[in-house]
Motif scaffolding. Structure first.
Motif, PDB file in Angstrom:
ATOM      1  N   VAL A   1      36.877  32.021  -1.129  1.00 37.67           N
ATOM      2  CA  VAL A   1      37.118  30.684  -1.676  1.00 37.67           C
ATOM      3  C   VAL A   1      36.870  29.630  -0.604  1.00 37.67           C
ATOM      4  CG1 VAL A   1      38.941  29.111  -2.470  1.00 37.67           C
ATOM      5  CG2 VAL A   1      38.683  31.357  -3.541  1.00 37.67           C
ATOM      6  N   ALA A   2      37.440  29.850   0.595  1.00 39.51           N
ATOM      7  CA  ALA A   2      37.257  28.888   1.689  1.00 39.51           C
ATOM      8  C   ALA A   2      35.805  28.827   2.141  1.00 39.51           C
ATOM      9  CB  ALA A   2      38.165  29.269   2.860  1.00 39.51           C
ATOM     10  N   PHE A   3      35.163  29.985   2.261  1.00 39.50           N
ATOM     11  CA  PHE A   3      33.777  30.040   2.729  1.00 39.50           C
ATOM     12  C   PHE A   3      32.825  29.430   1.702  1.00 39.50           C
ATOM     13  CE2 PHE A   3      29.635  31.937   3.511  1.00 39.50           C
ATOM     14  CZ  PHE A   3      29.525  31.883   4.895  1.00 39.50           C
ATOM     15  N   ALA A   4      33.079  29.676   0.422  1.00 39.05           N
ATOM     16  CA  ALA A   4      32.200  29.140  -0.630  1.00 39.05           C
ATOM     17  C   ALA A   4      32.270  27.628  -0.685  1.00 39.05           C
ATOM     18  CB  ALA A   4      32.579  29.738  -1.985  1.00 39.05           C
TER      19      ALA A   4
ATOM     20  N   LEU B   1      46.184  22.689   9.557  1.00 38.02           N
ATOM     21  CA  LEU B   1      46.422  22.798   8.124  1.00 38.02           C
ATOM     22  C   LEU B   1      46.866  24.212   7.747  1.00 38.02           C
ATOM     23  CD1 LEU B   1      45.187  19.997   8.104  1.00 38.02           C
ATOM     24  CD2 LEU B   1      43.754  20.670   6.188  1.00 38.02           C
ATOM     25  N   GLY B   2      46.351  25.199   8.484  1.00 39.12           N
ATOM     26  CA  GLY B   2      46.788  26.569   8.253  1.00 39.12           C
ATOM     27  C   GLY B   2      48.265  26.744   8.566  1.00 39.12           C
TER      28      GLY B   2
ATOM     29  N   GLY C   1      36.516  21.553   3.116  1.00 39.78           N
ATOM     30  CA  GLY C   1      36.947  22.298   1.939  1.00 39.78           C
ATOM     31  C   GLY C   1      37.550  23.645   2.247  1.00 39.78           C
ATOM     32  N   PHE C   2      37.630  24.004   3.531  1.00 35.59           N
ATOM     33  CA  PHE C   2      38.214  25.290   3.913  1.00 35.59           C
ATOM     34  C   PHE C   2      39.663  25.415   3.443  1.00 35.59           C
ATOM     35  CE2 PHE C   2      37.857  22.236   7.410  1.00 35.59           C
ATOM     36  CZ  PHE C   2      39.188  21.928   7.640  1.00 35.59           C
TER      37      PHE C   2
ATOM     38  N   ALA D   1      42.311  32.887   6.301  1.00 28.61           N
ATOM     39  CA  ALA D   1      41.097  32.620   5.524  1.00 28.61           C
ATOM     40  C   ALA D   1      40.490  31.282   5.912  1.00 28.61           C
ATOM     41  CB  ALA D   1      41.426  32.642   4.029  1.00 28.61           C
ATOM     42  N   MET D   2      41.327  30.289   6.179  1.00 25.17           N
ATOM     43  CA  MET D   2      40.848  28.950   6.503  1.00 25.17           C
ATOM     44  C   MET D   2      40.109  28.917   7.837  1.00 25.17           C
ATOM     45  SD  MET D   2      44.203  26.928   5.088  1.00 25.17           S
ATOM     46  CE  MET D   2      43.871  25.371   5.902  1.00 25.17           C
ATOM     47  N   TRP D   3      40.767  29.415   8.897  1.00 24.40           N
ATOM     48  CA  TRP D   3      40.102  29.299  10.210  1.00 24.40           C
ATOM     49  C   TRP D   3      38.938  30.266  10.332  1.00 24.40           C
ATOM     50  CZ3 TRP D   3      39.557  33.269  13.578  1.00 24.40           C
ATOM     51  CH2 TRP D   3      40.510  34.307  13.597  1.00 24.40           C
ATOM     52  N   GLN D   4      39.028  31.416   9.668  1.00 20.96           N
ATOM     53  CA  GLN D   4      37.905  32.350   9.709  1.00 20.96           C
ATOM     54  C   GLN D   4      36.685  31.785   8.982  1.00 20.96           C
ATOM     55  OE1 GLN D   4      39.499  36.040   8.154  1.00 20.96           O
ATOM     56  NE2 GLN D   4      40.065  36.766  10.176  1.00 20.96           N
TER      57      GLN D   4
END
Length: 505
Positions: A34-37, A78-79, A239-240, A260-263
Motif C-alpha cells: 500500500v505504501a509503495f504503490a 510519522l511512523g 503517500g507512504f 512499511a512506511m520507512w521501508q
C-alpha cells in the motif's frame, strides 16, 4: 487460540477509543505494498521526468537523494505516531489528539482535498500520456476525461466491493513494478554499456538550461532552476503514510505500519535513483527529449527497442492504476473515519460499513464521485495535468509540516508503544525533517504554483464553512475525540505477553 505475538481483535482499536468494525486481514507485505504503490516511482518518474529536464536539465536528478533523506526523516516521525495512534484516519487522528479536534479537522480536510485531487492526477496520467502512446493516437481533452472517468469507476468498484481483492490487485502490481524496475535498470545498464550509448557526462549536464543563475535559490516569487529539480522527488516520494490509514485492518499495526512506511521510502528511493541514473546516462539529446510527452519511454525504446519500450508503458499503466487504487482506498478510509466521528458532510450515511462487503461502501461512492467532479472541473483545461500534479505536490508538504510540528510539541506526552521507537535518533531525525520541510515549502513560492494555491484556498474555504457549521451546532466540546490510551496498557489488560523479539521482526 491467541498467538502471544498478535493482539486479539479490538485491542488496538480500543486504544483509540473505538470498537472493531472493519476486517483485520492486512498482512506485512500488503501494508508495505500500500505504501509503495502510493509512492509509485514508476508513476512519479514517468510523469515528472520531462518537467525536470525542462526546468533543471539532467543535473536535476541529483536533488533526488536529498529528497529521500528528508522524506525518510518525515516517514520515521510519522511512523512513530502510527505506532502510538494506530487508528484509521491517520493525520486527522494524529493532529486531533496531539493538538485539538479543530486543528485535527482542518488537517483531515486538507488530507481529503489532497487525496481527492491526487487520485484524479494519477489516473489522468494514464489517459493523457500512457494510453495514447500505447495505442498510437493523439489524445484530446474528451478522450482523457472519458478514460480517466472509466479508471476511477473501476477503482471505486474494486475498493467498494472487496478489500481483499483490492489488496490482491495491488500486491500483484507492486510485485510487477519492483521486478520490472529492477530488470529495466539492469538491462539499460548492460545494453547501454555494450552499445556505447551511456554517457556519464549527461549526469552533470544542464541540458538546455542557461548557466547564469542555475544554482541560485531564486527570488521572492521564483525558485532557481536546480531548486525546481526537487519537485521530481517531492511529487514522487509521498503517500507512504497511506499504510497508516489501514491501521484498523492491519495485523499488529503498531509494528507493521511504521516499518512499511520507512521501508517503502527507502526502497523507492534507492531503486528510483538507480533508474534515474541509467536513464539519464542513456539520453541522446536532453534538450530535445524535454519536449517529449513520454521521455522515459523514448529512452527505453532507443536503448532496448520498441518491444521493451511498449512493455515499459504497460508496466507504468499497471503501476499507475495501482497507485490510483490505493489513493482511492486511502481517501475512502479517511472519509469513513471522519464520518465515524460525525465530522464529514453526510456522515449519517458515510460512516456505515456494508454488512455484505465489509467495506465502507457509501464512503467509497462519495469519494469516487467527488474525484469525478474534480476531474470534470479540470477536464477542459489545457494545462490540467500540470495544475493537478502541482496541487498534489503542495498539499502533502503542508500536511507533513503540520503533523511534524505537532509531534515535536507533544512527543513527551505521547502514549507508549513497544512497536516502534526512535530512541536516541529522535532528535537528529527531527532536525533533518524540519530543515527539509521548511525548504520544500519554500519552493512553492514559485509563481507557477499560483493555480494550485488557489485550489488549496478554495478547498480550505469550503471546509471552513462546514467547520463553522459544526462549531455553531455542537460547540468546541462537541468535537471532543474518544479517549486515547496506551496500546501497551491495552495489551497488558488482556494478558497479552510482550515479546520484544517479535516487534523487531
Amino acid at each position: 487460540m491467541t498467538d502471544s505475538s498478535t493482539p486479539p481483535d479490538g485491542v488496538v482499536v480500543n486504544a483509540g477509543g473505538y470498537t472493531d468494525t472493519l476486517e483485520r486481514s492486512t498482512g506485512r507485505f500488503a501494508s508495505f505494498a500500500v505504501a509503495f504503490a502510493f509512492v509509485s516511482i514508476a508513476t512519479g518518474i514517468f510523469t515528472t521526468y520531462g518537467s525536470v529536464l525542462k526546468s533543471s536539465g539532467p543535473l536535476g536528478i541529483w536533488t533526488w537523494p536529498l529528497v529521500i533523506v528528508g522524506q525518510l526523516a518525515v516517514a520515521l516521525l510519522l511512523g512513530s505516531l502510527a505506532a502510538r495512534i494506530p487508528v484509521t484516519g491517520y493525520a486527522y487522528q494524529w493532529v486531533s489528539r496531539l493538538a485539538n479536534p479543530v486543528l485535527g479537522w482542518i488537517t483531515g480536510w486538507i488530507s481529503f482535498s489532497f487525496l481527492a485531487i491526487v487520485a484524479v492526477a494519477v489516473d489522468y496520467t494514464v489517459a493523457a500520456t500512457v494510453v495514447p502512446a500505447l495505442f498510437d493516437f493523439t489524445g484530446t481533452a474528451l478522450t482523457s476525461f472519458e478514460i480517466t472517468a472509466g479508471i476511477l469507476l473501476l477503482q471505486g468498484l474494486l475498493v467498494g466491493v472487496s478489500t481483499k481483492w483490492t489488496e490482491r490487485v495491488n500486491n500483484f502490481a507492486v510485485s510487477a513494478e519492483l521486478i520490472g524496475m529492477v530488470a529495466l535498470v539492469v538491462l539499460l545498464f548492460i545494453v547501454g554499456v555494450v552499445t556505447h550509448k551511456l554517457s556519464t557526462g549527461n549526469l552533470f549536464s544542464r541540458g538546455g538550461i542557461p548557466a547564469d543563475g542555475y544554482w541560485s535559490l531564486g527570488t521572492a516569487t521564483s525558485a532557481g532552476p536546480w531548486m525546481l529539480g526537487f519537485l521530481l522527488g517531492a511529487f514522487t516520494i509521498v503517500g507512504f503514510e497511506s499504510a497508516a490509514n489501514l491501521a484498523e485492518e492491519t495485523k499488529r499495526p503498531e509494528v507493521v505500519v511504521p516499518k512499511a512506511m520507512w521501508q517503502a521510502v527507502l526502497a523507492s528511493g534507492i531503486l528510483g535513483f538507480l533508474f534515474l541514473l541509467v536513464v539519464t546516462a542513456a539520453v541522446n539529446d536532453p534538450a530535445a527529449l524535454a519536449q517529449s510527452g513520454t521521455p522515459i519511454a523514448d529512452v527505453i525504446r532507443d536503448i532496448l527497442g520498441s518491444v521493451v519500450g511498449t512493455s515499459l508503458l504497460v508496466l507504468v499503466a499497471i503501476a499507475i492504476f495501482a497507485c490510483g487504487l490505493v489513493i482511492v482506498m486511502s481517501g475512502v478510509r479517511l472519509v469513513w473515519a471522519m464520518s465515524r466521528d460525525q465530522r464529514f458532510p453526510g456522515w449519517q450515511l458515510l460512516h456505515k460499513v456494508s454488512p455484505r462487503f465489509k467495506t465502507p461502501l457509501n464512503a467509497t461512492v462519495a469519494m469516487t464521485t467527488i474525484s469525478a467532479v474534480i476531474l470534470g472541473l479540470f477536464s477542459t483545461s489545457t494545462d490540467a495535468l500540470f495544475v493537478l500534479f502541482s496541487a498534489a505536490t503542495l498539499l502533502p508538504a503542508v500536511i507533513y509540516a503540520i503533523t511534524v510540528a505537532l509531534y515535536i510539541a507533544t512527543r513527551r506526552r505521547l502514549p507508549a508503544s513497544a512497536g516502534f521507537n526512535l530512541g536516541r535518533w529522535e532528535t537528529p531525525i527531527i532536525v533533518v525533517a524540519v530543515i527539509w520541510l521548511v525548504f520544500v515549502l519554500a519552493l512553492f513560492r514559485d509563481s507557477s504554483f499560483e493555480q494550485p494555491w488557489l485550489y488549496v484556498a478554495a478547498m480550505v474555504a469550503i471546509g471552513a464553512v462546514y467547520l463553522i457549521y459544526l462549531l455553531i451546532t455542537r460547540g468546541r466540546h462537541g468535537l471532543k475525540m474518544p479517549e486515547l490510551r496506551s496500546i501497551d496498557a491495552e495489551l497488558d489488560q488482556v494478558g497479552v505477553a510482550d515479546d520484544p523479539q517479535d516487534v523487531t521482526r
